[in-house]
Each structure stands twice: as structure tokens, then as C-alpha cells.
Design an enzyme around this catalytic site. Structure first.
Site, PDB file in Angstrom:
ATOM      1  CD  GLU A 166     -10.005 -37.873 -33.677  1.00 18.95           C
ATOM      2  OE1 GLU A 166     -10.529 -36.836 -34.137  1.00 18.95           O
ATOM      3  OE2 GLU A 166     -10.084 -38.978 -34.240  1.00 18.95           O
TER       4      GLU A 166
ATOM      5  CB  SER B  20     -14.928 -26.240 -34.712  1.00 14.95           C
ATOM      6  OG  SER B  20     -13.984 -26.118 -35.736  1.00 14.95           O
TER       7      SER B  20
END
Ligand code: F3S
Length: 651
Positions: A123, A267
Site C-alpha cells: 500500500e 483479511s
């Protein structure tokens, strides 16, 4: 011993969205590639492989094939390459990450960007790759200060600070206080994702009460790692990928009234959390079997819940005022109607049905009466708020039901969340009634969010404007001369009428309203009339369309040309008189001109002395101009034709 699952555990909005977009793409294209693992969870990525979702290490590996950019996002160059080289590129970048890309890329080129986060995280790499100015990644406050100390950044410069979405909020707050005091030139953007900070907050609250915390998630998941780090500050913490990897004898030495907390990263799928929960339940049961008698065991088999716990419950009864739910506890659960939904018009049966599994928050445990009160709308509202925040970032249009007209606007419920739409943003004119919108489903855009106060403001006008703009663009792309529309007369002017043909109002000039002669457009149509019109010409630049309401099949000229010829002697009726001649109607829709010189063999100075409107006269057709649709008539020619006979009689 009690097992408690932290309120916000498992898939966040961004991950859920990325998985949904990828699965939809796999269904549509048969197979699809994701740029790197879709999420940091081996169990999930293995199961995705079976659905035709493969991992590509780089764009080149997916060239010519469908490619998904995962929720972490990528740098600008990779985005451009993916769009150019892959058959289709699905951008599943989380809208919260996208927001950081926009902030970074909008910084002036002579400024600098500092990204607070893990420099090796995809990211952060992606965010850095969107900067058009100098960009630096720092892991902590010392590294930021070093940039100023070493002269890399100047205190007079233009510096923007953005934060990795999963960064620990408490550390960020501490840093931002110091930076705000020491480096006035730094503009701080709080880009930490709420899903992350909420999850961290819930995990921390639970860890403070728990004797043991189990953090479930992929070992390479940064947000799961941070959860473990936070929990370790307060209690013994085990970080595991799944139930199988849990070490044995975990409960050894714990007191019988201990709380075992479970939390999971963004996740981590729900089934992995459930497996860990079941495994811990088994462990507790084993201990209990050894230590407690049957009665105690029975008592323990009931679940215990506490105020503010978020729980799953099955609806087992419905009545006018509440839903009765089963929680696996000794007590019976009740959800009053006003805690089921924010919609004041809804009945219990509109919201839940018997057998539904729902999530709710415990609002009160009343042991003396054996009841538990819960709220479903609080859970819905929290979820709705997350979705609303994401939709604002993604500039999406949402749909909700209007539940009430209130002072200054209306209330719309979206996913259990109240959205206020000011009267000026409803699209209802001042003279209209907001009450007419109640119970209707309306589209809206989110224009303001205050999460602390739980206040969301929306606009129906912005949503409908977008639809109208799209319709207009489509209209100008597809319009053709000769195209037919069913339109509505909007306004009437002296020179013609404006007709609404959908995306625009076109002008029908008076002469194009009918084949017949028209005095004023008001004689033919009135506002609100529906009429069929044909496009005569259009100008996309000036956004103008000229229309005709004349039906080509009724063209009187076709009939005239078929029935009349030059030298025909006919009867015609004078319909108007001008200085240069008189117009006479031959058939409806076709007038001929008797020029002043063709009225008589005598000289005519004032036509009104010879002819009057409404008078029927004998005329000879002396010319037909089919190009200009003009007919010339003559009375004089008839007189001249008659003259030789008169002369002969005289002789
Ligand atoms: Fe998830 Fe997006 Fe936040 S991926 S953790 S909702 S930034």
C-alpha cells in the site's frame, strides 16, 4: 471461562469489496489474475485459485488477460501499464487508499510528501508511486524529524503528511501532536482507515479484560500484526493463522472465570474465526469435563453475554412490539421495534422473519428477570456508516427509503443509517410538498459525514443531476436529423413552442407546427400537450435543436403537385393581403400569391380596394416552383384570356 469475539473482527469493507469484484470478474471472464495475492491470507488465496483466480507477480504475466488491482492499490505507472497491456483491468483499490493517492498526487511539484507507514508494504509503495513531488516513507517520528534535521525537508517548505491506512491510531495521535507543535509547515492528513482503528480499539478494550487474546490472520498481514502488537501490551497474546496452528494447552493455568478474547485482521474470513472459536470451546469443554460436575457443566453450556457485546442471534418469535431472539444464553433476548430499525414506518415483520440469523448489540442484561435486551439498528447503523463513508470516497450514488419529512428536509434510511437530506437538496420545488416523498425509494449522494455525531447529509439533486448529465451526453451522441420524438409542450412563445424531448427542450417554430396557416401557436397547442416532433437540425455546441411537428405523410404539397398544373383555372380564397399582393388558399396548407400586377388588367394601387380576406376568386395558375414550394396565381390572365372574345362580340 468465557470466549469473547471482538466486535470488529474479520473482513473489512475494502477486502470484502475486492473479493466480490474479483469473483464477479472470474465468473464473467472464466479466469482472472490478481496483481499479487488479493489479500494477505494463504487460506483465502488458495480457495480463490480453485475459482480460476490466479496470482500474477507482475503486469507482464497477465498481459492480454483480465487483471485485478487489489485493495492495497498500486503506483501510477503500474496502473497505466495494467490498463494498456491487459485485456481488462478491474481496479479494486480500496476507496480509502484511493483517497490517499489523490491527496499525494495533488501536492505541488515543488513540495514534498511524507508517508508514515511500513516502507515495504505494497500500500505504501503504491502511495509513493502516485506522488508528483519528492516523497519519503518514515516508520516513526524519529525518522520524520531526521528529515528536517538533515535538511532534506525545510521548515519553510510545503510538506504533506499522509498515513498508511492500517497505522496504529494512538501512535499517530502522539506523533501528530509533536509535529503540529514543532513543524508548522506540515499539513497532516488523517488517512487511517476507520475500520482499522475501530478494530484496534475493540481489540484493545477486549485485551484489557482478557486473560488470553488470540489474534487470527495471515502472518504477512500488516493490520493483523498490529492487532497482535496492541493486544500484547495488555495481556498474553497468541498470533495464529487458523485453528490448526493454535498451540496446545493454551488454557493451562487460567482461572475458571477468565475471559479468552478473539480478534482477527481485515483479511481473515469469518469461517477461520469460527473454527478458532470452536477449537477454544472444545478446549474449555475438556477442562470442564475434568473439573466440574454435570450441573455445573450444564450451566456452563449456556453462553454468557455482557452489555455492548456484539452477538449473533436467531429470531424465534415476532409480535407487534418486538422480536424475540435466541442467543444460546439462559436468558431470552428481546429486540424492541425501535431498536430493530430507524424506520418509524416499519413493522417488526418488515425487518425480520422467524428463523433469521441476525447480528445485534446487547444493550442490557437483566439476570433477575432472565431477559436480555438488544439493538439491531446499532449494528446496521455502524455497517451502514462504513458503507456510506466508502461510497462518499468512491462518489457512488446510493438508494434509500424516505421515512419522514422533518423540519428543513427529509430523512432517508440507508442500510439502517439515517441520512438527512436538506429541502434544498431534495429536488422538490418550494411550492411542492416534501411529504410526497415519504415511503419512496430515492437515489442520493453523500455530501457530508460526521462519524462522531453519527450525522450524514445527502443530496438527491446531485444524484439526479448526474443521471441527467449522462442522459444529455447520450442524447447528443445519438441525435440525428429526421429522428422522431414524443415530446411535451413546455412553453409557448410568439415565434413558436418549446418541446421537452427528454434531455433538452427543442424549438418548433410557428411555421413548423402544422401544414396549415397559423395565427398564433396558442391556436394549435397548449402547455402540457403531448406532440410528435421530428428533428430538423441541431447544434451540439449551442445545445439547440430545431423541431418540426409537421407529419411528412400529410404534406399538402404532395397532393397539390399531383392534382394541379400550370394553366389550370381554379377557385381560391383570399387569406391575407400584403403591399405586394394577396395570398389565396388553393387547398389547406397550400397558398398561392396573386402579385399586385396580376390582380387586374387595370393598374391597382390599393389591393384592399379590389380584394378582401375571405373572398373567393377565380385564378389561373401561372407558375409552380417545386423547389421553393411556391405557386403564382393570376386574375389578370383570366381577364386577358376573356378579352379577345369580348372584342369579337363588340365588332
Ligand atoms: Fe480495509 Fe480499506 Fe480500511 S482495505 S482496512 S477498508 S483501508
Amino acid at each position: 471461562m468465557l470466549i469473547e469475539i471482538a466486535e470488529r473482527s474479520g473482513f473489512c469493507f475494502g477486502v470484502e469489496r475486492a473479493i466480490r469484484l474479483t469473483e464477479e470478474a472470474a465468473e464473467r471472464y472464466g479466469e482472472v489474475y490478481t496483481l499479487g495475492p488479493l489479500i494477505h491470507n494463504r487460506i483465502v488465496t488458495d480457495s480463490l485459485q480453485e475459482k480460476g483466480i490466479h496470482i500474477a507477480d507482475g503486469v507482464e504475466q497477465a498481459a492480454g488477460r483480465p487483471l485485478v488491482i487489489r485493495s492495497h492499490g498500486v503506483d501510477r505507472e503500474t496502473e497505466e501499464r495494467a490498463n494498456a497491456e491487459c485485456s481488462v483491468c478491474i481496479d479494486a483499490t480500496c476507496p480509502f487508499v484511493k483517497k490517499i493517492h489523490n491527496i499525494v498526487s495533488e501536492q505541488p511539484t515543488d513540495g514534498a510528501v511524507v508517508i508514515l507507514g511500513d516502507r515495504d508494504h505494497p500500500e505504501v509503495i503504491g502511495i509513493k508511486g502516485h506522488a508528483r513531488c519528492r516523497a519519503y516513507v518514515c516508520g516513526d517520528l524519529d525518522e520524520i524529524e531526521a528529515l528536517f534535521r538533515d535538511g532534506v525537508l525545510s521548515e519553510d517548505g510545503n510538506v504533506a503528511l499522509v498515513i498508511q491506512t492500517t497505522f496504529d491510531r494512538s501512535r499517530f495521535l502522539e506523533y501528530s501532536r509533536v509535529i503540529g507543535e514543532r513543524y508548522r509547515c506540515v499539513k497532516i492528513y488523517d488517512t487511517i482507515c476507520n475500520a482499522t482503528s475501530e478494530r484496534q480499539k475493540n481489540a484493545e478494550e477486549l485485551a484489557k479484560r482478557a486473560a488470553l487474546m488470540i489474534v487470527v490472520g495471515g502472518k504477512s498481514s500488516s493490520n493483523t500484526g498490529k492487532l497482535a502488537e496492541i493486544c500484547r501490551r495488555h495481556t498474553v497474546t497468541v498470533f495464529t493463522e487458523n485453528a490448526e496452528s493454535l498451540p496446545g494447552q493454551l488454557l493451562q493455568g487460567l482461572r475458571s472465570d477468565s475471559i479468552i478474547g478473539i480478534t482477527a485482521g481485515a483479511s481473515t474470513p469469518a469461517y477461520t474465526i469460527k473454527e478458532v472459536h470452536e477449537r477454544m470451546n472444545e478446549e474449555i469443554k475438556n477442562i470442564n469435563e475434568n473439573e466440574e460436575d454435570f450441573a455445573a457443566l450444564l450451566d456452563q453450556s449456556f453462553r454468557r453475554v455482557y452489555t455492548n457485546n456484539r452477538v449473533k442471534a436467531i429470531v424465534v418469535g415476532i409480535n407487534k412490539n418486538e422480536a424475540v431472539v435466541e442467543l444460546g444464553t439462559k436468558q431470552t433476548g428481546y429486540i424492541p421495534l425501535d431498536e430493530l430499525t430507524n424506520d418509524p414506518n416499519a413493522a417488526v415483520a418488515d425487518v425480520v422473519s422467524i428463523g433469521d440469523e441476525i447480528e445485534a448489540i446487547v444493550t442490557k442484561v437483566d439476570d433477575s428477570n432472565g431477559v436480555i435486551f438488544l439493538s439491531k439498528k446499532k449494528v446496521d447503523s455502524a455497517l451502514g456508516m462504513e458503507k456510506i463513508a466508502a461510497s462518499k470516497e468512491a462518489n457512488e450514488t446510493l438508494e434509500g427509503v424516505v421515512t419522514a419529512a422533518v423540519k428543513g428536509g427529509i430523512i432517508v434510511i440507508y442500510n439502517g443509517t439515517r441520512v438527512f437530506i436538506p429541502a434544498s437538496q431534495t429536488g422538490v420545488p418550494r411550492s411542492g410538498k416534501l411529504e410526497d416523498l415519504v415511503k419512496k425509494t430515492v437515489p442520493f449522494k453523500v455530501i457530508e459525514i460526521n462519524e462522531q455525531r453519527g450525522r450524514v447529509v445527502g443530496s438527491i439533486r446531485q444524484a439526479t443531476k448526474e443521471v441527467r448529465d449522462a442522459e444529455k451526453a447520450k442524447f447528443w451522441e445519438s441525435i440525428e436529423v429526421g429522428q422522431k420524438f414524443e415530446g411535451e409542450v413546455r412553453s409557448i412563445e410568439d415565434y413558436g413552442v418549446f418541446v421537452d424531448i427528454g434531455a433538452v427542450d427543442g424549438l418548433v417554430r410557428t411555421s413548423e407546427l402544422t401544414w396549415n396557416r397559423v395565427g398564433h401557436p396558442k391556436d394549435i397547442v397548449k402547455e402540457g400537450d403531448k406532440i410528435t416532433v421530428i428533428v430538423k437540425s441541431f447544434d451540439p455546441e449551442k445545445k439547440r435543436v430545431s423541431l418540426s411537428a409537421k407529419d411528412p405523410d400529410e404534406n399538402p404539397w404532395t397532393k397539390f403537385v399531383a392534382d394541379y398544373a400550370i394553366d389550370d383555372v381554379i377557385k381560391a380564397t383570399i387569406v391575407s393581403i400584403t403591399e405586394f399582393g394577396a395570398f389565396a388558399q388553393i387547398i389547406p396548407g397550400v397558398d398561392g400569391l396573386i402579385h399586385i400586377s396580376q390582380i387586374s388588367t387595370e393598374r391597382v394601387t390599393n389591393i384592399a380596394n379590389v380584394l378582401s380576406v375571405g373572398q373567393e376568386v377565380d385564378v389561373k395558375i401561372i407558375d409552380i416552383d417545386t423547389d421553393k414550394n411556391r405557386v403564382s396565381l393570376s386574375m389578370k390572365a383570366l381577364m386577358e384570356d376573356a378579352a379577345p372574345a369580348d372584342d369579337a362580340d363588340a365588332e
